[in-house]
Design a protein around this motif. Structure first.
Motif, short mmCIF file in Angstrom:
data_model
loop_
_atom_site.label_atom_id
_atom_site.label_comp_id
_atom_site.label_asym_id
_atom_site.label_seq_id
_atom_site.Cartn_x
_atom_site.Cartn_y
_atom_site.Cartn_z
N GLU A 126 66.78 48.69 20.43
CA GLU A 126 65.80 49.07 21.69
C GLU A 126 64.46 49.91 21.69
N LEU A 127 64.97 51.13 20.32
CA LEU A 127 63.54 51.76 19.96
C LEU A 127 62.72 50.67 19.61
N LEU A 128 62.62 49.13 19.44
CA LEU A 128 62.10 48.36 18.73
C LEU A 128 61.15 47.48 19.96
N THR A 129 61.70 47.29 21.11
CA THR A 129 61.52 46.22 22.34
C THR A 129 60.27 46.90 22.70
N GLY A 130 59.47 45.06 22.57
CA GLY A 130 58.18 45.34 23.22
C GLY A 130 57.20 45.37 21.70
N ILE A 131 57.47 45.46 20.75
CA ILE A 131 56.21 45.98 19.83
C ILE A 131 56.16 43.76 18.98
N GLU A 132 55.16 43.29 19.36
CA GLU A 132 54.89 42.02 19.42
C GLU A 132 55.63 41.33 17.85
N TRP A 133 54.97 42.23 16.42
CA TRP A 133 55.28 41.62 15.47
C TRP A 133 56.14 43.10 14.49
N ILE A 134 57.03 42.13 13.86
CA ILE A 134 58.32 43.63 13.64
C ILE A 134 57.54 42.75 11.84
N VAL A 135 57.73 43.10 11.52
CA VAL A 135 57.32 42.92 9.50
C VAL A 135 57.90 44.46 9.05
N SER A 192 50.82 59.90 6.80
CA SER A 192 51.63 60.98 7.10
C SER A 192 50.33 61.72 8.16
N LEU A 193 50.88 62.67 9.13
CA LEU A 193 50.60 63.61 9.89
C LEU A 193 50.04 64.93 8.97
N PRO A 194 48.35 65.54 9.14
CA PRO A 194 48.70 66.87 8.56
C PRO A 194 49.43 68.01 9.36
N LYS A 195 49.74 69.12 9.00
CA LYS A 195 50.66 70.30 9.23
C LYS A 195 49.53 70.55 10.67
N GLY A 196 50.12 71.12 11.74
CA GLY A 196 49.48 71.68 12.79
C GLY A 196 49.09 70.87 13.80
N LEU A 197 49.13 69.05 13.62
CA LEU A 197 49.43 68.54 14.96
C LEU A 197 50.70 67.92 15.23
N PRO A 198 50.83 67.42 16.48
CA PRO A 198 52.32 67.24 16.99
C PRO A 198 52.22 66.23 16.64
N ASN A 199 53.85 65.67 16.36
CA ASN A 199 54.66 64.60 16.17
C ASN A 199 54.63 63.66 17.11
N ASN A 200 53.93 63.89 18.17
CA ASN A 200 53.43 62.84 19.31
C ASN A 200 51.89 62.41 18.57
N PHE A 201 50.79 62.83 17.92
CA PHE A 201 49.50 62.42 17.51
C PHE A 201 49.62 61.04 17.66
N TYR A 202 50.01 60.02 16.77
CA TYR A 202 49.94 58.61 16.99
C TYR A 202 49.82 57.70 17.97
N GLN A 203 51.45 58.63 18.57
CA GLN A 203 51.37 58.10 20.34
C GLN A 203 49.80 58.09 21.13
N LYS A 204 50.26 58.87 20.87
CA LYS A 204 48.53 59.24 21.58
C LYS A 204 47.55 58.22 21.33
N HIS A 214 57.73 56.22 22.96
CA HIS A 214 56.64 56.10 24.07
C HIS A 214 56.99 54.17 24.29
N GLN A 215 56.64 54.54 25.45
CA GLN A 215 56.71 52.70 26.20
C GLN A 215 55.61 52.28 26.06
N VAL A 216 54.86 52.76 26.18
CA VAL A 216 53.25 50.94 25.10
C VAL A 216 53.60 51.90 23.81
#
Length: 311
Positions: A211-220, A136-148, A175-177
């Motif tokens: 469609e949300l999972l499109t482009g992911i090489e490995w989905i386990v 999980s993310l700590p409080k204070g960080l935006p939800n898109n932090f992992y995306q960055k 995100h597209q990446v």
């Protein structure tokens, strides 16, 4: 080197108490404390597989100092962003066949601390070959932090495995990446995709082709004692595991991610990669400690895992 990221680590404290009583004094004869957090569990298992690993994240206070001491004892290299706030404790009371958890929220990070960590993270990528972002993310960080973080890694052509849940994971997937790999279970998939996902093959196929999972090489998709369902590129695999004596299932998902990361690092075949990931997950369940495996049992258990390609 494998880099593990734990943004809200903790000291995990386990109190086994026979006959736990509410509103009364409960005395504990044995206490177990470990450096906790999903990414640190991953780091421990990678180190026990005799692979080079570097742990990072955010730490502070005397609790943070204790976590670093514990990682050093396990010969795990670490490079954390230090903050002035105290890191957290997470308490588990083991009683009457049950586990009651008391989890502190941890520190609230500022925008400046978030930016400082992203700078540190980018600098650490110069010496790593794969990144694992867990928990999980700590409080204070935006939800898109992992995306960055995924975007920074992919700019440097470093594959990323994300093992998280909720809105931070959804932001990654929007995100597209995309990350290189994810490891949800069926419940997390159901919540994330807004559709019921169960162990039925058709249900699993529909989910991993969302469609949300499109482009992911490995989905386990981890399925506990039923093994896993996996999509790799355009292929599907069913992984089955033997029945084993479970001592402590907590952390088995993290151990699975550790095995996956090590196999990816060594560019193993699909079958070897999936068998490695399932084996380390099983080994964790056979130990009392969270994020611990007996690597001497690896080969014996590895040979019992079956991988079947599905049309």
């Amino acid at each position: 080197m494998i880099l593990t990221v734990t943004m809200n680590p903790s000291v995990d404290i386990f109190y086994p108490i026979d006959g736990f009583e509410l509103d009364d004094v409960n005395r504990v004869e044995m206490v177990r404390k470990t450096a906790g957090g999903k990414g640190l569990n991953v780091a421990r298992v990678v180190a026990q597989m005799e692979e080079e690993v570097l742990a990072t994240g955010v730490l502070g206070g005397t609790i943070g100092d204790y976590i670093i001491q514990e990682l050093t004892k396990c010969n795990i290299q670490n490079n954390f962003l230090k903050i002035n706030q105290e890191s957290r404790n997470c308490i588990a009371v083991l009683h009457d066949g049950m586990q009651t958890e008391i989890l502190e929220a941890g520190p609230t990070l500022s925008y400046a601390e978030g930016a400082a960590f992203l700078e540190k993270f980018a600098n650490l990528l110069t010496s790593v070959t794969i990144v694992i972002i867990s928990g999980s993310l700590p409080k204070g960080l935006p939800n898109n932090f992992y995306q960055k973080m995924v975007e920074i890694s992919r700019e440097k052509n470093i594959p990323v495995v994300v093992d998280s849940a909720g809105e931070p994971l959804r932001q990654v997937l929007l995100h597209q990446v995309k990350p290189f790999a994810i490891k949800p279970n069926t419940a997390e998939l159901s919540h994330m995709l807004g559709m019921k996902v169960d162990a039925d093959i058709d249900s699993l196929k529909r989910a991993v082709n969302h469609e949300l999972l499109t482009g992911i090489e490995w989905i386990v998709v981890s399925m506990g004692s039923e093994g896993a369902f996996v999509k790799h590129a355009d292929n599907y695999y069913r992984v089955t595991i033997p029945q084993i004596d479970v001592v402590n299932p907590v952390g088995s998902g993290d151990a699975t991610v550790a095995g996956l990361a090590v196999a990816l690092k060594h560019d193993q075949t699909v079958e070897t990669l999936l068998k490695t990931a399932m084996t380390t997950g099983m080994l964790n369940t056979m130990e009392a400690g969270t994020g611990y495996i007996n690597f001497t049992k690896f080969k014996q258990l590895f040979d019992t895992v079956k991988v079947e390609i599905i049309d």
